[in-house]
Scaffold this active site. Structure first.
Site, short mmCIF file in Angstrom:
data_model
loop_
_atom_site.label_atom_id
_atom_site.label_comp_id
_atom_site.label_asym_id
_atom_site.label_seq_id
_atom_site.Cartn_x
_atom_site.Cartn_y
_atom_site.Cartn_z
N HIS A 38 -8.38 -7.16 -3.06
CA HIS A 38 -7.17 -7.97 -2.97
C HIS A 38 -7.36 -9.31 -3.68
CE1 HIS A 38 -6.74 -5.44 0.78
NE2 HIS A 38 -5.59 -5.21 0.18
N GLN A 62 5.42 3.30 6.02
CA GLN A 62 4.56 4.13 5.16
C GLN A 62 3.47 4.86 5.93
OE1 GLN A 62 3.65 0.44 2.89
NE2 GLN A 62 1.59 1.27 2.70
N GLN A 154 0.35 5.35 -6.23
CA GLN A 154 1.27 4.27 -5.87
C GLN A 154 1.66 3.46 -7.09
OE1 GLN A 154 0.98 1.46 -2.28
NE2 GLN A 154 -0.01 0.27 -3.89
N SER A 187 -9.76 -1.52 2.89
CA SER A 187 -9.68 -2.04 4.25
C SER A 187 -10.16 -1.00 5.26
CB SER A 187 -8.24 -2.45 4.58
OG SER A 187 -7.81 -3.47 3.71
#
Length: 283
Positions: A38, A62, A154, A187
């Site tokens: 990130h 999602q 994505q 994550s």
């Protein structure tokens, strides 16, 4: 420390002030629990824009049934520290009802590109992604928005949505950030036990093997998938979700590699689902 803004109107007000000064605005959408991956997106956004907004929103749309929404890691204070150090100017951290009032009944769906890969096993996922991003793009009005290439499907879906719906912004894909041993930053890596963390290295190892063969002239997709499969299956803690070799733009499966392709895998290490990929470009 940089403070989080929780209301849509507050974000719009700040962005409007920046726009009046002809400042370029970058957006980094995240679900929080920020890591080096990130941070690399924020760093890129800071370099290319006058102001940067980071959204920290764990988007329930999602996540499907029996997915990890409830246990997904959260640490807003840590996220704010990462954003401040990277040079972000505003962190948008709305409540669920702020983004989706009880009367909400509108969704954004991209077809075709969402049918395979992760979309095959997570049927509501990309509808949730596209809906929340559409809202964020309208709220922040960014000139550029930044996404990691680890989530390759994505990225392709978002680029298609932006093109099809005439959003006035540029989607920027940024390279995968890895640990020193090759594991892609995620994550969800926090879920892995010490033994599972070691086992997870099989993802990058299998992709490296395939990439090497492709660089040496192998063009048969079925053979390459079999090699990746055998490599992953050598790790007892790994369970394959999918292995696919697809066109990098339309994500359609290929038998032979004659153009730029995406080699993408999803693998369960214990109960944790991890994804990884690489893009192979023909010279």
């Amino acid at each position: 420390m940089i403070n989080a803004v929780h209301k849509i109107e507050e974000v719009k007000k700040q962005v409007n002030e920046w726009k009046k000064q002809n400042l370029k605005v970058g957006l980094v959408p995240t679900m929080g629990y920020l890591h080096e991956g990130h941070k690399s997106l924020i760093d890129r956004a800071v370099k290319e824009n006058d102001k940067v907004v980071v959204s920290v929103f764990l988007n329930p749309l999602q996540f499907g049934e029996n997915e990890d929404l409830d246990k997904y890691p959260r640490d807003l204070e840590r996220d704010l520290e990462v954003c401040e150090k990277a040079g972000a100017n505003l962190v948008f951290n709305p409540e669920v009802l702020e983004m989706y009032p009880e009367s909400s009944c509108s969704y954004v769906n991209v077809e075709n590109l969402t049918k395979g890969l992760c979309g095959a096993k997570r049927p509501v996922h990309f509808r949730g992604v596209c809906t929340v991003l559409t809202k964020l793009f309208h709220i922040v009005s960014p000139d550029k928005a930044y996404f990691g290439e680890k989530d390759a499907q994505q990225l392709a879906v978002v680029k298609k949505m932006v093109k099809d719906l005439n959003f006035n912004l540029e989607i920027v894909g940024c390279p995968i950030i890895r640990e020193e041993d090759g594991l892609a930053k995620s994550s969800r890596n926090i879920y892995l036990s010490k033994e599972e963390r070691k086992a997870a290295l099989i993802l990058n190892k299998s992709l490296k093997k395939a990439n090497s063969l492709m660089e040496n002239g192998e063009r048969n997709a079925a053979k390459l998938k079999e090699i990746i499969e055998n490599e992953i299956n050598s790790e007892t803690l790994a369970k394959i979700d999918y292995i696919e070799i697809v066109d990098s733009e339309n994500l359609e499966k290929l038998d032979k590699i004659e153009k730029t392709v995406l080699v993408a895998i999803a693998v369960y290490i214990g109960k944790t689902r991890l994804i990884d990929n690489f893009t192979f470009k023909l010279n």
